[in-house]
Write an enzyme that holds these catalytic residues in place. Structure first.
Site, PDB file in Angstrom:
ATOM      1  N   CYS A   7      10.306   3.495  -5.046  1.00 11.32           N
ATOM      2  CA  CYS A   7       9.275   3.908  -5.996  1.00 11.32           C
ATOM      3  C   CYS A   7       8.570   5.131  -5.414  1.00 11.32           C
ATOM      4  CB  CYS A   7       8.318   2.764  -6.332  1.00 11.32           C
ATOM      5  SG  CYS A   7       7.204   2.244  -5.002  1.00 11.32           S
ATOM      6  N   ASN A  10       5.838   3.328  -2.211  1.00 14.45           N
ATOM      7  CA  ASN A  10       6.330   2.170  -1.470  1.00 14.45           C
ATOM      8  C   ASN A  10       5.208   1.198  -1.099  1.00 14.45           C
ATOM      9  OD1 ASN A  10       8.155   1.500   1.600  1.00 14.45           O
ATOM     10  ND2 ASN A  10       8.479   0.575  -0.380  1.00 14.45           N
ATOM     11  N   CYS A  12       3.683  -0.684  -4.075  1.00 19.25           N
ATOM     12  CA  CYS A  12       3.570  -1.619  -5.201  1.00 19.25           C
ATOM     13  C   CYS A  12       4.937  -2.068  -5.711  1.00 19.25           C
ATOM     14  CB  CYS A  12       2.769  -0.999  -6.356  1.00 19.25           C
ATOM     15  SG  CYS A  12       0.991  -0.882  -6.067  1.00 19.25           S
ATOM     16  N   ARG A  13       5.592  -1.208  -6.488  1.00 19.59           N
ATOM     17  CA  ARG A  13       6.807  -1.630  -7.185  1.00 19.59           C
ATOM     18  C   ARG A  13       7.980  -1.913  -6.251  1.00 19.59           C
ATOM     19  NH1 ARG A  13       7.239   3.274 -11.204  1.00 19.59           N
ATOM     20  NH2 ARG A  13       6.444   4.294  -9.330  1.00 19.59           N
ATOM     21  N   SER A  14       8.300  -0.978  -5.355  1.00 14.62           N
ATOM     22  CA  SER A  14       9.503  -1.200  -4.535  1.00 14.62           C
ATOM     23  C   SER A  14       9.329  -2.323  -3.520  1.00 14.62           C
ATOM     24  CB  SER A  14       9.991   0.099  -3.886  1.00 14.62           C
ATOM     25  OG  SER A  14       9.027   0.703  -3.082  1.00 14.62           O
ATOM     26  N   ASP A 118       3.959   1.827 -13.076  1.00 16.28           N
ATOM     27  CA  ASP A 118       3.311   1.736 -11.768  1.00 16.28           C
ATOM     28  C   ASP A 118       1.975   1.002 -11.895  1.00 16.28           C
ATOM     29  OD1 ASP A 118       2.226   2.053  -9.246  1.00 16.28           O
ATOM     30  OD2 ASP A 118       2.821   4.162  -9.083  1.00 16.28           O
TER      31      ASP A 118
END
Length: 145
Positions: A7, A10, A12-14, A118
């Site tokens: 993301c 690095n 939140c999402r990934s 995000d």
């Protein structure tokens, strides 16, 4: 199979995708995450994302942000971006001759949108996790696990 989730920062999402997929895969795959930016290198996942994941039994606390690098094309069998901007940033670093596939995470959850929004900006950590879980389940099915 070695899978890398990417993301922007690095945090939140990934890392959430790494944690969710690691939980679902049960050690069947080598999993990591990275960000296309260097804004948060060395930092743990964002507190609200850790809390939302923790409420689902997924511990993100050991993870630390790192930046995506060209060498990831040789270290991983599959690279997965959370949105089109991440995919473009990843592809800009692709070395000549590198054949590692780069896919959009939502490709694994048809009908669920074209990107993982995000939650750092939307503040919808649970919604992001719902989508990440659906994508991770689809990826796991696709990998035949």
């Amino acid at each position: 199979m070695k899978v890398l989730f990417v993301c922007l920062g690095n945090i939140c999402r990934s890392p959430a995708a790494e944690g969710v997929f690691r939980t679902l895969a049960g050690g069947a795959h080598e999993i990591d995450s990275a960000g296309t930016s260097d804004w948060h290198v060395g930092e743990p996942p964002y507190g609200p994302m850790q809390a939302a994941a923790g409420a689902r039994g997924i511990d993100l606390s050991p993870l630390r942000a790192r930046q995506f690098e060209a060498g990831d094309f040789t270290r991983f069998d599959l690279i997965i971006g959370m949105d089109a901007a991440n995919i473009a940033a990843i592809e800009r670093l692709r070395p000549d001759g590198a054949a590692t596939p780069v896919r959009l995470f939502t490709d694994y959850a048809q009908g669920r949108g074209s990107e993982v929004p995000d939650p750092y900006y939307t503040r919808d950590f649970d919604g992001a996790l719902d989508l990440i879980e659906a994508c991770a389940e689809g990826l796991l099915r696709d990998l035949g696990a």
